[in-house]
Design an enzyme around this catalytic site. Structure first.
Site, PDB file in Angstrom:
ATOM      1  N   ASN A  35       0.855  -1.188   0.000  1.00 50.32           N
ATOM      2  CA  ASN A  35       0.000   0.000   0.000  1.00 50.32           C
ATOM      3  C   ASN A  35       0.886   1.231   0.000  1.00 50.32           C
ATOM      4  OD1 ASN A  35      -2.444   1.565   0.228  1.00 50.32           O
ATOM      5  ND2 ASN A  35      -1.907   1.915   2.382  1.00 50.32           N
ATOM      6  N   HIS A  53       0.907   5.176   1.299  1.00 49.67           N
ATOM      7  CA  HIS A  53       0.223   6.058   2.248  1.00 49.67           C
ATOM      8  C   HIS A  53       0.893   7.424   2.184  1.00 49.67           C
ATOM      9  CE1 HIS A  53      -2.021   7.212   5.822  1.00 49.67           C
ATOM     10  NE2 HIS A  53      -0.894   7.685   6.343  1.00 49.67           N
ATOM     11  N   SER A  59       4.866   6.883   1.951  1.00 53.47           N
ATOM     12  CA  SER A  59       5.489   5.620   2.360  1.00 53.47           C
ATOM     13  C   SER A  59       4.835   4.460   1.619  1.00 53.47           C
ATOM     14  CB  SER A  59       5.294   5.397   3.872  1.00 53.47           C
ATOM     15  OG  SER A  59       5.757   6.503   4.628  1.00 53.47           O
ATOM     16  N   ASP A 107      -2.149   0.897   8.164  1.00 52.51           N
ATOM     17  CA  ASP A 107      -0.977   1.704   7.767  1.00 52.51           C
ATOM     18  C   ASP A 107       0.243   1.370   8.622  1.00 52.51           C
ATOM     19  OD1 ASP A 107      -3.205   4.527   7.392  1.00 52.51           O
ATOM     20  OD2 ASP A 107      -2.596   3.009   5.921  1.00 52.51           O
TER      21      ASP A 107
HETATM   22  C1  GRF Z   1      -2.961   9.648  -3.115  1.00 54.80           C
HETATM   23  O1  GRF Z   1      -2.555  10.733  -2.306  1.00 54.80           O
HETATM   24  C2  GRF Z   1      -2.616   8.366  -2.394  1.00 54.80           C
HETATM   25  O2  GRF Z   1      -1.485   8.505  -1.548  1.00 54.80           O
HETATM   26  C3  GRF Z   1      -3.826   8.130  -1.558  1.00 54.80           C
HETATM   27  O3  GRF Z   1      -4.902   8.447  -2.428  1.00 54.80           O
HETATM   28  C4  GRF Z   1      -4.500   9.603  -3.210  1.00 54.80           C
HETATM   29  C5  GRF Z   1      -5.027   9.480  -4.608  1.00 54.80           C
HETATM   30  O4  GRF Z   1      -4.398   8.403  -5.218  1.00 54.80           O
HETATM   31  N1  GRF Z   1      -3.852   6.801  -1.080  1.00 54.80           N
HETATM   32  P1  GRF Z   1      -4.689   8.008  -6.774  1.00 54.80           P
HETATM   33  O5  GRF Z   1      -4.529   9.272  -7.611  1.00 54.80           O
HETATM   34  O6  GRF Z   1      -6.112   7.490  -6.832  1.00 54.80           O
HETATM   35  O7  GRF Z   1      -3.649   6.988  -7.091  1.00 54.80           O
END
Ligand code: GRF
Length: 197
Positions: free
Chosen positions: A107, A109, A136, A145
């Site tokens: 994942n 985060h 991370s 997380d």
């Molecule tokens: C990102 O900031 C990611 O870290 C969080 O969701 C946000 C959008 O991610 N988990 P994405 O554009 O859908 O990949």
């Protein structure tokens, strides 16, 4: 060649970065993009890239978290993944799901874990007066997380930053970090990777 399923809930910018990285001598290829949200923007991006997609709508399982996760597992396993990459997947998963994919699920985060687990990470870093923020990539365990950190990327928090300007500085680093960590992980290399923006 390892098969990688990618789980999304929204725009899927991290999914795109991961999918675009899995070419040439990369040891993995995307085998599925699954969203818990029908119509999530990332689904159309995955289809445009020729990646199989699926939806498992958590709203069909109100209050039945185990039923939702059984549906997730059934849908994902139909594509025989070796690896699972959560990328902007916004559902909290129980040990039932996590144990099924133990040791092969990652994942990303948007904080420098172990700081700021959970939501609103950028605002919390600003409110704390931190000089740095970042993202991370970690192995997913039943602690939210909380799994072993495989990589981090750092950016400065600048005067006048708000959550949006900081998020905009972190997101491109997510797109750099996650692909390099996934490639190492797919190769069996868990050496920690650190990037500085
Ligand atoms: C990102 O900031 C990611 O870290 C969080 O969701 C946000 C959008 O991610 N988990 P994405 O554009 O859908 O990949």
């Amino acid at each position: 060649m390892k098969r990688c399923a990618i789980l999304i809930s929204g725009g899927g910018s991290n999914m795109v970065a991961l999918a675009e990285s899995m070419t040439g001598d990369h040891p993995a290829r995307p085998c599925l993009v699954l969203s818990n949200v029908p119509g999530a923007g990332g689904l159309a991006k995955a289809e445009a890239m020729g990646i199989p997609t699926a939806v498992a709508d958590h709203r069909d399982y109100k209050g039945d978290r185990e039923g939702f996760e059984a549906k997730l597992i059934e849908t994902i396993d139909a594509h025989n993944p070796d690896l699972i990459a959560m990328a902007g997947f916004m559902r909290i998963l129980t040990p039932l799901f996590i144990n099924h994919y133990a040791g092969r699920m990652l994942n990303i985060h948007p904080s420098l874990l172990p700081k700021y687990k959970g939501l609103n990470t950028h605002q919390r870093a600003i409110d704390a007066g931190d000089s740095q923020a970042g993202c991370s990539v970690h192995e997913v365990t039943s602690e939210l997380d909380g799994g072993p950190i495989l990589g981090q990327a750092r950016v400065p928090i600048l005067p006048g930053d708000d959550a949006d300007t900081l998020a905009a500085r972190v997101l491109p680093m997510e797109h750099r970090l996650y692909p390099v960590v996934l490639r190492a992980f797919a190769s069996g290399d868990k050496t920690r990777i650190d990037l500085d923006g």
